[in-house]
Design a protein around this motif. Structure first.
Motif, PDB file in Angstrom:
ATOM      1  N   GLY A 123     -21.059 -33.963 -83.910  1.00  0.00           N
ATOM      2  CA  GLY A 123     -20.267 -33.036 -84.720  1.00  0.00           C
ATOM      3  C   GLY A 123     -19.562 -31.981 -83.909  1.00  0.00           C
ATOM      4  N   THR A 124     -20.048 -31.731 -82.660  1.00  0.00           N
ATOM      5  CA  THR A 124     -19.429 -30.679 -81.848  1.00  0.00           C
ATOM      6  C   THR A 124     -18.375 -31.272 -80.924  1.00  0.00           C
ATOM      7  N   LEU A 153     -27.932 -35.771 -84.696  1.00  0.00           N
ATOM      8  CA  LEU A 153     -27.717 -34.453 -85.282  1.00  0.00           C
ATOM      9  C   LEU A 153     -28.762 -33.449 -84.807  1.00  0.00           C
ATOM     10  N   LEU A 154     -29.970 -33.932 -84.513  1.00  0.00           N
ATOM     11  CA  LEU A 154     -31.048 -33.053 -84.058  1.00  0.00           C
ATOM     12  C   LEU A 154     -31.178 -33.046 -82.543  1.00  0.00           C
ATOM     13  N   GLU A 155     -30.065 -33.237 -81.865  1.00  0.00           N
ATOM     14  CA  GLU A 155     -30.000 -33.066 -80.422  1.00  0.00           C
ATOM     15  C   GLU A 155     -30.166 -31.570 -80.114  1.00  0.00           C
ATOM     16  N   LYS A 156     -31.135 -31.228 -79.262  1.00  0.00           N
ATOM     17  CA  LYS A 156     -31.445 -29.824 -79.016  1.00  0.00           C
ATOM     18  C   LYS A 156     -30.366 -29.113 -78.210  1.00  0.00           C
ATOM     19  N   ASP A 157     -29.610 -29.851 -77.425  1.00  0.00           N
ATOM     20  CA  ASP A 157     -28.505 -29.272 -76.665  1.00  0.00           C
ATOM     21  C   ASP A 157     -27.262 -29.263 -77.556  1.00  0.00           C
ATOM     22  N   PRO A 158     -26.773 -28.087 -77.958  1.00  0.00           N
ATOM     23  CA  PRO A 158     -25.632 -28.041 -78.878  1.00  0.00           C
ATOM     24  C   PRO A 158     -24.373 -28.685 -78.320  1.00  0.00           C
ATOM     25  N   ALA A 159     -24.230 -28.724 -76.988  1.00  0.00           N
ATOM     26  CA  ALA A 159     -23.041 -29.323 -76.395  1.00  0.00           C
ATOM     27  C   ALA A 159     -23.024 -30.836 -76.554  1.00  0.00           C
TER      28      ALA A 159
END
Length: 315
Positions: free
Chosen positions: A314-315, A304-310
């Motif tokens: 959840g995405t 969840l705390l992956e810095k790359d939103p892609a």
């Protein structure tokens, strides 16, 4: 302090009444079934629960049915002066259509010449920020249940193109039945519901749904793409869920700093770290501790705390 007429006594003109659809009425409040439209004079305003820049939320009791509600009273002049009319109306519109057991209910709303009144479900358990302050951290089973209900609330609003943008324990309240309710949609961004939002087509669906570079939200829970001013969307809510889960389990957010700038530098550059005493998962006695965080929970937080939103879960 008890007031018969609330925070505004001289203002009696009532307009623009909203009440829920029939299905919600049947499971809702008796005061909505009295055959007349509620006014502020139908409620005793017991105490101010919270105050903001352009209004406050009051605990109120209906004078005929003795039912408790939370009434958000927003001054129209203050909303216009602070240029937040669109934000307030977006929150009202979201609550009007929302039908989820994990979102706070809007029972009815009305306006007077001076103010907007939103009569909402009262969550007698208070918010999770106060609860965490009292107990410091949550047992794993309780954290699992609360975060699962938060996820259900977030998935529900995401289905309608809504990004909350201010997820934090302060905006998660405990209902009378002990379940979590998501509240405070004042910073929410609406896409599918409101096509006046500027949408940005992107190769990764849901990563940058909105061409929005505003730094809105609470610094501890802001995703990297918000801090850096990138276009962002639903992924910012999943980041906040990761921060909240870490706080549930360890008693504080994973990133900190003496200034907002230091906090944001940590958010952008530092890996998420866990207490060393959580690493020994071979100790059976340790695993029986209700506060022991299993490796799978740590893995979930890291995803969840992956810095790359892609690449964020959840995405």
């Amino acid at each position: 302090m008890v007031s018969n007429f609330g925070p505004e006594d001289a203002d009696d003109q009532q307009q623009n009444f909203y009440k829920p659809q029939e299905g919600l009425l049947q499971q809702g409040k008796r005061f909505l079934q009295l055959g007349r439209l509620p006014t502020k004079h139908d409620f005793n305003f017991v105490k101010l629960l919270s105050a903001g820049a352009y209004g406050g939320v009051w605990l109120a009791v209906h004078r005929d049915t003795s039912e408790r509600v939370a009434i958000k009273v927003l001054k129209k002049k203050d909303m216009m002066d602070k240029n937040v009319v669109r934000q307030v109306m977006a929150e009202k519109n979201i609550l009007q259509f929302a039908r989820s057991p994990f979102l706070i209910n809007l029972w009815c709303s009305f306006t007077t010449k001076e103010s907007l009144y939103m009569v909402m479900e009262y969550a007698s358990g208070g918010d999770l920020a106060a609860y965490l302050k009292m107990c410091e951290r949550l047992p794993v089973d309780q954290a699992r249940r609360y975060i699962a209900e938060t996820i259900l609330a977030v998935e529900y609003i995401h289905e309608f193109g809504i990004v909350h943008r201010d997820l934090k324990p302060d905006n998660l309240v405990i209902a009378e039945n002990g379940h979590i309710k998501l509240t405070d949609f004042g910073l929410s961004k609406v896409g599918v519901m409101n096509r006046t939002s500027v949408l940005e087509e992107h190769s990764v669906a849901g990563v940058a749904d909105f061409k929005d570079k505003q730094r809105l939200g609470t610094p501890d829970y802001m995703a990297p793409e918000v801090i850096t001013g990138q276009g962002y969307g639903k992924a910012v809510d999943w980041w906040a869920i990761g921060i909240i889960l870490y706080e549930f389990l360890y008693g504080a957010p994973p990133y900190s700093g003496d200034t907002v700038e230091e906090l944001w530098d940590q958010t952008l550059n530092a890996p998420v770290e866990f207490p060393e005493d959580d690493e020994d998962d071979e100790d059976e006695e340790n695993r029986q501790d209700p506060y022991y965080v299993i490796p799978e929970a740590r893995d979930l937080i890291e995803l969840l705390l992956e810095k790359d939103p892609a690449r964020r879960l959840g995405t």
